[in-house]
Design a protein around this motif. Structure first.
Motif, mmCIF file in Angstrom:
data_model
loop_
_atom_site.group_PDB
_atom_site.id
_atom_site.type_symbol
_atom_site.label_atom_id
_atom_site.label_comp_id
_atom_site.label_asym_id
_atom_site.label_seq_id
_atom_site.Cartn_x
_atom_site.Cartn_y
_atom_site.Cartn_z
ATOM 1 N N ILE A 69 3.399 46.382 -78.016
ATOM 2 C CA ILE A 69 4.456 47.372 -78.214
ATOM 3 C C ILE A 69 5.246 47.007 -79.464
ATOM 4 O O ILE A 69 5.670 45.858 -79.638
ATOM 5 C CB ILE A 69 5.387 47.434 -76.992
ATOM 6 N N SER A 70 5.436 47.973 -80.339
ATOM 7 C CA SER A 70 6.137 47.727 -81.597
ATOM 8 C C SER A 70 7.621 47.460 -81.338
ATOM 9 O O SER A 70 8.305 48.278 -80.712
ATOM 10 C CB SER A 70 5.993 48.945 -82.515
ATOM 11 N N ILE A 71 8.113 46.331 -81.833
ATOM 12 C CA ILE A 71 9.527 45.990 -81.632
ATOM 13 C C ILE A 71 10.430 46.949 -82.401
ATOM 14 O O ILE A 71 11.616 47.074 -82.081
ATOM 15 C CB ILE A 71 9.815 44.534 -82.056
ATOM 16 N N ASN A 72 9.883 47.620 -83.393
ATOM 17 C CA ASN A 72 10.666 48.585 -84.168
ATOM 18 C C ASN A 72 11.008 49.835 -83.356
ATOM 19 O O ASN A 72 11.849 50.633 -83.775
ATOM 20 C CB ASN A 72 9.898 49.011 -85.426
ATOM 21 N N LEU A 73 10.354 49.998 -82.215
ATOM 22 C CA LEU A 73 10.595 51.168 -81.367
ATOM 23 C C LEU A 73 11.378 50.815 -80.102
ATOM 24 O O LEU A 73 11.563 51.657 -79.229
ATOM 25 C CB LEU A 73 9.257 51.810 -80.978
ATOM 26 N N LEU A 74 11.841 49.548 -80.059
ATOM 27 C CA LEU A 74 12.591 49.085 -78.894
ATOM 28 C C LEU A 74 14.017 48.707 -79.259
ATOM 29 O O LEU A 74 14.319 48.393 -80.408
ATOM 30 C CB LEU A 74 11.897 47.868 -78.261
ATOM 31 N N GLN A 75 14.884 48.709 -78.258
ATOM 32 C CA GLN A 75 16.242 48.224 -78.436
ATOM 33 C C GLN A 75 16.223 46.694 -78.489
ATOM 34 O O GLN A 75 15.182 46.064 -78.321
ATOM 35 C CB GLN A 75 17.128 48.711 -77.285
ATOM 36 N N TYR A 76 17.390 46.110 -78.671
ATOM 37 C CA TYR A 76 17.474 44.664 -78.828
ATOM 38 C C TYR A 76 17.023 43.902 -77.582
ATOM 39 O O TYR A 76 16.642 42.731 -77.665
ATOM 40 C CB TYR A 76 18.903 44.238 -79.180
ATOM 41 N N ASP A 77 17.042 44.570 -76.415
ATOM 42 C CA ASP A 77 16.602 43.884 -75.197
ATOM 43 C C ASP A 77 15.089 43.735 -75.123
ATOM 44 O O ASP A 77 14.557 43.036 -74.261
ATOM 45 C CB ASP A 77 17.126 44.588 -73.949
ATOM 46 N N GLY A 78 14.374 44.394 -76.036
ATOM 47 C CA GLY A 78 12.927 44.296 -76.064
ATOM 48 C C GLY A 78 12.234 45.000 -74.919
ATOM 49 O O GLY A 78 11.035 44.815 -74.704
ATOM 50 N N ILE A 79 12.965 45.847 -74.185
ATOM 51 C CA ILE A 79 12.405 46.550 -73.031
ATOM 52 C C ILE A 79 12.536 48.059 -73.173
ATOM 53 O O ILE A 79 11.562 48.797 -72.997
ATOM 54 C CB ILE A 79 13.101 46.103 -71.725
ATOM 55 N N HIS A 80 13.739 48.503 -73.511
ATOM 56 C CA HIS A 80 14.010 49.947 -73.539
ATOM 57 C C HIS A 80 13.797 50.527 -74.935
ATOM 58 O O HIS A 80 14.111 49.878 -75.933
ATOM 59 C CB HIS A 80 15.443 50.224 -73.083
ATOM 60 N N PRO A 81 13.264 51.735 -75.010
ATOM 61 C CA PRO A 81 13.018 52.357 -76.320
ATOM 62 C C PRO A 81 14.307 52.705 -77.040
ATOM 63 O O PRO A 81 15.312 53.055 -76.409
ATOM 64 C CB PRO A 81 12.228 53.622 -75.966
ATOM 65 N N ASN A 82 14.281 52.582 -78.370
ATOM 66 C CA ASN A 82 15.417 53.044 -79.183
ATOM 67 C C ASN A 82 15.201 54.523 -79.510
ATOM 68 O O ASN A 82 14.307 55.167 -78.955
ATOM 69 C CB ASN A 82 15.562 52.186 -80.447
ATOM 70 N N ASN A 83 16.022 55.053 -80.398
ATOM 71 C CA ASN A 83 15.928 56.475 -80.735
ATOM 72 C C ASN A 83 14.529 56.875 -81.200
ATOM 73 O O ASN A 83 13.969 57.894 -80.763
ATOM 74 C CB ASN A 83 16.952 56.827 -81.824
ATOM 75 N N LYS A 84 13.947 56.058 -82.083
ATOM 76 C CA LYS A 84 12.602 56.356 -82.589
ATOM 77 C C LYS A 84 11.564 56.238 -81.476
ATOM 78 O O LYS A 84 10.596 57.002 -81.427
ATOM 79 C CB LYS A 84 12.249 55.413 -83.743
ATOM 80 N N GLY A 85 11.777 55.268 -80.604
ATOM 81 C CA GLY A 85 10.866 55.093 -79.484
ATOM 82 C C GLY A 85 10.882 56.295 -78.553
ATOM 83 O O GLY A 85 9.832 56.752 -78.094
ATOM 84 N N VAL A 86 12.071 56.817 -78.284
ATOM 85 C CA VAL A 86 12.199 58.000 -77.430
ATOM 86 C C VAL A 86 11.495 59.195 -78.065
ATOM 87 O O VAL A 86 10.792 59.959 -77.387
ATOM 88 C CB VAL A 86 13.680 58.327 -77.153
ATOM 89 N N GLU A 87 11.676 59.344 -79.366
ATOM 90 C CA GLU A 87 11.018 60.454 -80.076
ATOM 91 C C GLU A 87 9.495 60.346 -79.937
ATOM 92 O O GLU A 87 8.803 61.353 -79.732
ATOM 93 C CB GLU A 87 11.405 60.442 -81.555
#
Length: 225
Positions: free
Chosen positions: A187-205
Motif C-alpha cells: 500500500i502506497s504511504i502517499n495515499l495514507l494518513q500519518y497513522d499508516g492505516i487510514h486513507p488520506n484525501n488522495k487515498g479516498v479519491e
C-alpha cells in the motif's frame, strides 16, 4: 415612521422565513423520492481523520452525482466497529426509507485476530436480516495479510466472495485494493494518513474511483426492482 419601518421589517422577516420553510419542505420532498443507501462500516466509511467533505461517503456521493446517479448516501460508519457491532446496531439504522445497504465491515475483526468463523457468522446474520426485510445489499471485502498464517488468510479472505455468491450481492474485494502500488505490491504511504492505516484525501479519491462503478450498478439494480 419608525413604527411603520419596524412593521415593514417584521413582514420582511416573516416572508423570508416562509420562503426558507418552503425550500426546506421541498428539499425533503426531493430527498424522499431519492434512492437511499445505508453505508454500514467502520472508520474507513466514517471518514476518520478527514474533514467531513473529504470522507468516503461525501466523496462517493459527489462521484455518483457526477456520474448521473441520483442517490442519498447515509453514513453509518463507526470508528472501531466490528461485524458484531454492525449487527447489533443494524435494526435501529434500518429506517423504513432505506432502499439498500453497503456493508463494509471486517477490518477491525482482522486487526483483533478474531476467528474467521466469528466474522462470517456475524456477516451472515446481517445479510440474512436484510434479506428477510427485502433489502438489497452490496459487500466490501477485507483481505488478510499473512500475519496470522496462510490457513487463517485463506479462511478469512474466502468469507466475502462466498457471502456475495450465497446472497447474490454486489461485491468489491477491498477498499485497499486501489491503494496498492503495482511495483512494490505494498500500500502506497502517499495515499495514507500519518497513522499508516487510514486513507488520506488522495487515498479516498482512489477508493471512490475504484468502488464507484460497482456502487453505481448496485443503485441501478434497485431502480429496476
Amino acid at each position: 415612521m419608525i413604527l411603520l419601518n419596524r412593521l415593514k421589517y417584521g413582514l420582511f422577516l416573516v416572508f423570508n422565513k416562509m420562503i426558507i420553510s418552503l425550500f426546506v419542505v421541498s428539499s425533503f420532498a426531493i430527498a424522499d423520492n431519492q434512492v437511499k443507501i445505508l453505508m454500514l462500516g467502520d472508520s474507513l466509511t466514517q471518514g476518520y481523520g478527514l474533514e467531513e467533505k473529504s470522507g468516503l461517503v461525501p466523496v462517493l456521493q459527489r462521484w455518483l452525482s457526477s456520474n448521473e446517479t441520483e442517490v442519498f448516501l447515509i453514513n453509518g460508519g463507526v470508528s472501531g466497529d466490528t461485524t458484531l457491532g454492525g449487527l447489533e446496531r443494524l435494526d435501529w439504522l434500518l429506517t423504513p426509507d432505506i432502499d439498500g445497504v453497503v456493508v463494509a465491515l471486517g477490518g477491525n475483526d482482522l486487526l483483533r485476530g478474531f476467528d474467521p468463523e466469528f466474522t462470517k457468522n456475524n456477516l451472515d446474520k446481517i445479510f440474512m436480516k436484510l434479506k428477510s426485510k427485502g433489502i438489497s445489499a452490496a459487500v466490501v471485502g477485507t483481505i488478510s495479510p499473512l500475519n496470522y498464517g496462510s490457513e487463517f488468510k485463506k479462511e478469512f479472505d474466502d468469507i466475502f466472495p462466498a457471502l456475495a455468491k450465497d446472497y447474490g450481492l454486489f461485491y468489491v474485494d477491498s477498499f485497499f485494493a486501489p491503494l496498492v502500488d503495482k511495483q512494490t505490491q505494498q500500500i502506497s504511504i502517499n495515499l495514507l494518513q500519518y497513522d499508516g492505516i487510514h486513507p488520506n484525501n488522495k487515498g479516498v479519491e482512489a477508493i471512490v474511483a475504484y468502488i464507484g462503478p460497482v456502487i453505481k450498478d448496485f443503485i441501478k439494480s434497485l431502480a429496476q426492482l
